[in-house]
Scaffold this motif. Sequence first.
Motif, PDB file in Angstrom:
ATOM      1  N   SER A   1       0.909  -1.297   0.001  1.00 11.85           N
ATOM      2  CA  SER A   1       0.174   0.005   0.007  1.00 11.85           C
ATOM      3  C   SER A   1       0.929   1.293  -0.098  1.00 11.85           C
ATOM      4  O   SER A   1       0.099   2.501  -0.105  1.00 11.85           O
ATOM      5  CB  SER A   1      -1.070   0.271   1.266  1.00 11.85           C
ATOM      6  OG  SER A   1      -1.874  -0.889   0.751  1.00 11.85           O
ATOM      7  N   THR A   2       2.178   1.163   0.109  1.00 17.92           N
ATOM      8  CA  THR A   2       2.892   2.282   0.325  1.00 17.92           C
ATOM      9  C   THR A   2       4.030   2.392  -0.846  1.00 17.92           C
ATOM     10  O   THR A   2       4.318   1.627  -1.600  1.00 17.92           O
ATOM     11  CB  THR A   2       3.940   2.392   1.671  1.00 17.92           C
ATOM     12  OG1 THR A   2       4.734   1.493   1.344  1.00 17.92           O
ATOM     13  CG2 THR A   2       2.903   2.118   2.678  1.00 17.92           C
ATOM     14  N   LEU A   3       4.279   3.766  -1.467  1.00 18.75           N
ATOM     15  CA  LEU A   3       5.069   4.157  -2.322  1.00 18.75           C
ATOM     16  C   LEU A   3       6.425   3.634  -2.361  1.00 18.75           C
ATOM     17  O   LEU A   3       6.959   3.058  -3.053  1.00 18.75           O
ATOM     18  CB  LEU A   3       5.033   5.568  -2.643  1.00 18.75           C
ATOM     19  CG  LEU A   3       3.672   6.250  -3.686  1.00 18.75           C
ATOM     20  CD1 LEU A   3       3.692   7.643  -3.846  1.00 18.75           C
ATOM     21  CD2 LEU A   3       3.973   5.207  -5.242  1.00 18.75           C
ATOM     22  N   GLU A   4       6.765   3.925  -1.031  1.00 16.68           N
ATOM     23  CA  GLU A   4       8.151   3.519  -0.599  1.00 16.68           C
ATOM     24  C   GLU A   4       8.396   2.170  -0.928  1.00 16.68           C
ATOM     25  O   GLU A   4       9.447   1.661  -1.342  1.00 16.68           O
ATOM     26  CB  GLU A   4       8.299   3.771   0.673  1.00 16.68           C
ATOM     27  CG  GLU A   4       9.799   3.843   1.208  1.00 16.68           C
ATOM     28  CD  GLU A   4      10.056   4.161   2.501  1.00 16.68           C
ATOM     29  OE1 GLU A   4      11.252   3.968   3.088  1.00 16.68           O
ATOM     30  OE2 GLU A   4       9.165   4.548   3.179  1.00 16.68           O
ATOM     31  N   SER A   5       7.233   1.057  -0.637  1.00 17.61           N
ATOM     32  CA  SER A   5       7.718  -0.386  -0.733  1.00 17.61           C
ATOM     33  C   SER A   5       7.513  -0.901  -2.231  1.00 17.61           C
ATOM     34  O   SER A   5       8.063  -1.600  -2.720  1.00 17.61           O
ATOM     35  CB  SER A   5       6.635  -0.938   0.161  1.00 17.61           C
ATOM     36  OG  SER A   5       5.243  -0.872  -0.294  1.00 17.61           O
TER      37      SER A   5
ATOM     38  N   GLN B   1       9.814  -0.230 -20.185  1.00 13.45           N
ATOM     39  CA  GLN B   1       8.721   0.431 -20.892  1.00 13.45           C
ATOM     40  C   GLN B   1       7.352  -0.553 -20.893  1.00 13.45           C
ATOM     41  O   GLN B   1       6.867  -0.789 -21.759  1.00 13.45           O
ATOM     42  CB  GLN B   1       9.138   0.375 -22.249  1.00 13.45           C
ATOM     43  CG  GLN B   1      10.220   1.512 -22.560  1.00 13.45           C
ATOM     44  CD  GLN B   1      10.639   1.951 -24.066  1.00 13.45           C
ATOM     45  OE1 GLN B   1      10.648   0.886 -24.738  1.00 13.45           O
ATOM     46  NE2 GLN B   1      10.909   2.965 -24.458  1.00 13.45           N
ATOM     47  N   VAL B   2       7.233  -0.980 -19.516  1.00 16.51           N
ATOM     48  CA  VAL B   2       6.137  -1.676 -19.367  1.00 16.51           C
ATOM     49  C   VAL B   2       5.032  -0.693 -18.569  1.00 16.51           C
ATOM     50  O   VAL B   2       5.411  -0.412 -17.647  1.00 16.51           O
ATOM     51  CB  VAL B   2       6.614  -3.021 -18.336  1.00 16.51           C
ATOM     52  CG1 VAL B   2       5.178  -3.689 -17.934  1.00 16.51           C
ATOM     53  CG2 VAL B   2       7.526  -3.819 -19.144  1.00 16.51           C
ATOM     54  N   HIS B   3       3.717  -0.865 -19.010  1.00 20.92           N
ATOM     55  CA  HIS B   3       2.639  -0.081 -18.341  1.00 20.92           C
ATOM     56  C   HIS B   3       2.468  -0.899 -17.095  1.00 20.92           C
ATOM     57  O   HIS B   3       2.657  -1.963 -16.773  1.00 20.92           O
ATOM     58  CB  HIS B   3       1.655   0.040 -19.061  1.00 20.92           C
ATOM     59  CG  HIS B   3       1.771   0.582 -20.394  1.00 20.92           C
ATOM     60  ND1 HIS B   3       2.038   1.933 -20.601  1.00 20.92           N
ATOM     61  CD2 HIS B   3       1.562   0.008 -21.794  1.00 20.92           C
ATOM     62  CE1 HIS B   3       2.046   2.151 -21.901  1.00 20.92           C
ATOM     63  NE2 HIS B   3       1.926   1.036 -22.551  1.00 20.92           N
ATOM     64  N   ILE B   4       2.041   0.123 -16.176  1.00 18.45           N
ATOM     65  CA  ILE B   4       1.551  -0.533 -14.743  1.00 18.45           C
ATOM     66  C   ILE B   4       0.311  -0.352 -14.278  1.00 18.45           C
ATOM     67  O   ILE B   4      -0.181   1.078 -14.300  1.00 18.45           O
ATOM     68  CB  ILE B   4       2.932   0.157 -14.067  1.00 18.45           C
ATOM     69  CG1 ILE B   4       4.242  -0.090 -14.093  1.00 18.45           C
ATOM     70  CG2 ILE B   4       2.573  -0.462 -12.552  1.00 18.45           C
ATOM     71  CD1 ILE B   4       5.132   0.440 -13.610  1.00 18.45           C
ATOM     72  N   LEU B   5      -0.386  -1.239 -13.396  1.00 17.80           N
ATOM     73  CA  LEU B   5      -1.658  -0.983 -12.982  1.00 17.80           C
ATOM     74  C   LEU B   5      -1.206  -1.444 -11.501  1.00 17.80           C
ATOM     75  O   LEU B   5      -0.884  -2.643 -11.204  1.00 17.80           O
ATOM     76  CB  LEU B   5      -2.690  -1.997 -13.552  1.00 17.80           C
ATOM     77  CG  LEU B   5      -3.940  -2.020 -12.521  1.00 17.80           C
ATOM     78  CD1 LEU B   5      -4.643  -0.590 -12.505  1.00 17.80           C
ATOM     79  CD2 LEU B   5      -4.713  -3.207 -13.148  1.00 17.80           C
ATOM     80  N   THR B   6      -1.232  -0.278 -10.507  1.00 22.68           N
ATOM     81  CA  THR B   6      -0.917  -0.796  -9.211  1.00 22.68           C
ATOM     82  C   THR B   6      -1.993  -0.520  -7.974  1.00 22.68           C
ATOM     83  O   THR B   6      -2.857   0.292  -8.407  1.00 22.68           O
ATOM     84  CB  THR B   6       0.397   0.242  -8.659  1.00 22.68           C
ATOM     85  OG1 THR B   6       0.633  -0.170  -7.402  1.00 22.68           O
ATOM     86  CG2 THR B   6       0.054   1.546  -8.900  1.00 22.68           C
ATOM     87  N   LEU B   7      -2.105  -1.581  -7.289  1.00 17.72           N
ATOM     88  CA  LEU B   7      -3.059  -1.417  -6.258  1.00 17.72           C
ATOM     89  C   LEU B   7      -2.734  -0.791  -5.118  1.00 17.72           C
ATOM     90  O   LEU B   7      -3.091  -0.847  -4.101  1.00 17.72           O
ATOM     91  CB  LEU B   7      -3.527  -2.644  -5.779  1.00 17.72           C
ATOM     92  CG  LEU B   7      -3.915  -3.459  -7.118  1.00 17.72           C
ATOM     93  CD1 LEU B   7      -4.818  -5.152  -6.511  1.00 17.72           C
ATOM     94  CD2 LEU B   7      -5.283  -3.002  -7.808  1.00 17.72           C
ATOM     95  N   CYS B   8      -1.423   0.195  -5.272  1.00 16.67           N
ATOM     96  CA  CYS B   8      -0.894   0.797  -4.072  1.00 16.67           C
ATOM     97  C   CYS B   8      -1.680   1.948  -3.686  1.00 16.67           C
ATOM     98  O   CYS B   8      -2.127   2.699  -4.508  1.00 16.67           O
ATOM     99  CB  CYS B   8       0.392   1.443  -4.654  1.00 16.67           C
ATOM    100  SG  CYS B   8       1.077   2.583  -3.372  1.00 16.67           S
ATOM    101  N   ASP B   9      -2.186   2.219  -2.329  1.00 19.07           N
ATOM    102  CA  ASP B   9      -2.987   2.853  -1.841  1.00 19.07           C
ATOM    103  C   ASP B   9      -2.494   4.284  -2.102  1.00 19.07           C
ATOM    104  O   ASP B   9      -3.304   5.373  -2.282  1.00 19.07           O
ATOM    105  CB  ASP B   9      -3.508   2.657  -0.427  1.00 19.07           C
ATOM    106  CG  ASP B   9      -4.356   1.450  -0.005  1.00 19.07           C
ATOM    107  OD1 ASP B   9      -5.402   1.488  -0.845  1.00 19.07           O
ATOM    108  OD2 ASP B   9      -4.058   0.558   0.755  1.00 19.07           O
ATOM    109  N   GLU B  10      -1.329   4.694  -1.922  1.00 17.05           N
ATOM    110  CA  GLU B  10      -0.866   6.004  -1.753  1.00 17.05           C
ATOM    111  C   GLU B  10      -0.665   6.525  -3.173  1.00 17.05           C
ATOM    112  O   GLU B  10      -0.614   7.764  -3.318  1.00 17.05           O
ATOM    113  CB  GLU B  10       0.652   6.055  -1.226  1.00 17.05           C
ATOM    114  CG  GLU B  10       0.864   5.695   0.242  1.00 17.05           C
ATOM    115  CD  GLU B  10       1.995   5.610   0.899  1.00 17.05           C
ATOM    116  OE1 GLU B  10       2.109   5.853   2.287  1.00 17.05           O
ATOM    117  OE2 GLU B  10       2.944   5.667   0.269  1.00 17.05           O
TER     118      GLU B  10
END
Length: 269
Positions: A104-108, A120-129
């Motif tokens: 959930s954290t950008l740092e992690s 050059q890989v697109h990203i779908l992230t479930l990171c809350d921050e």
Amino acid sequence: MVLRLRYFVLLFLCMISPSISEQEIRFCSIGMGTYGISTAKIAIQKGFKMVAAFTRNSKHTKTAGELLGMEDDASLAFTVSGMRKLEKIIDETRPHFCIDATNSTLESVFSHLYRLISKQVHILTLCDEAVFPFTRFHWKQRQLAKTLDTLAKENNVVVLGGGFSDSVFMPVIPSMMASMIEFHGLRLSMPVNIDDADRAFAQAFGVGLTLDAFTEQIANSVSAAEYWPRAVVESIAAQIGYPVLEESGGGTIQLYTRRECYSVQNEVG
């Protein structure tokens, strides 16, 4: 939760589709827990091909097909790999996008997001921050987001982020404020089902403690809010142009969360 993930994945796919000319769109996943498996299944059901899977904190002996409950699909017979092989496997499998379902954290998540963008890989992230990383009151998240944003623009990469928690606040607060003349405060309750959670998440809610320890440490505890409630509130304020988060008298807005957990006794007989 499944509907929320489905909407999130479909929104992301709509964003990246114009930049992909190939008929077969390939993806990989980082994090093969509850959310990683759910999002991977949704992408596969929509016709996208899973070509790789990675894990950060544990080693899977099962194949991706076994984890997804799709053992009969020969294309998912590859094993889940560690993060040290990330670049090598990406070069071999050439995924168009990656689903990040790790933390959930950008740092992690910063390290592997940076590595993915560099490839050059697109990203779908479930990171809350990631829902609103440019907050004024959290310098570190803002700097990490700025670095990723710059790199993504250089590599023409789409990064879409936001965890499930923002779905609780974002629809509610604007709707309530739009119908009010004055607004003084808001209290939201978010029930959490930990039946499918990992050990660390379950322990944070008091699983495994004695009744006395649970009552003392967990039940009805109040603490300063985590980053994501602040980010959600600030993102809404930024969109409506309301200075709800302006500094006043040397202080800033204060948000607090109350973790209202309840002990559950096992029924006997």
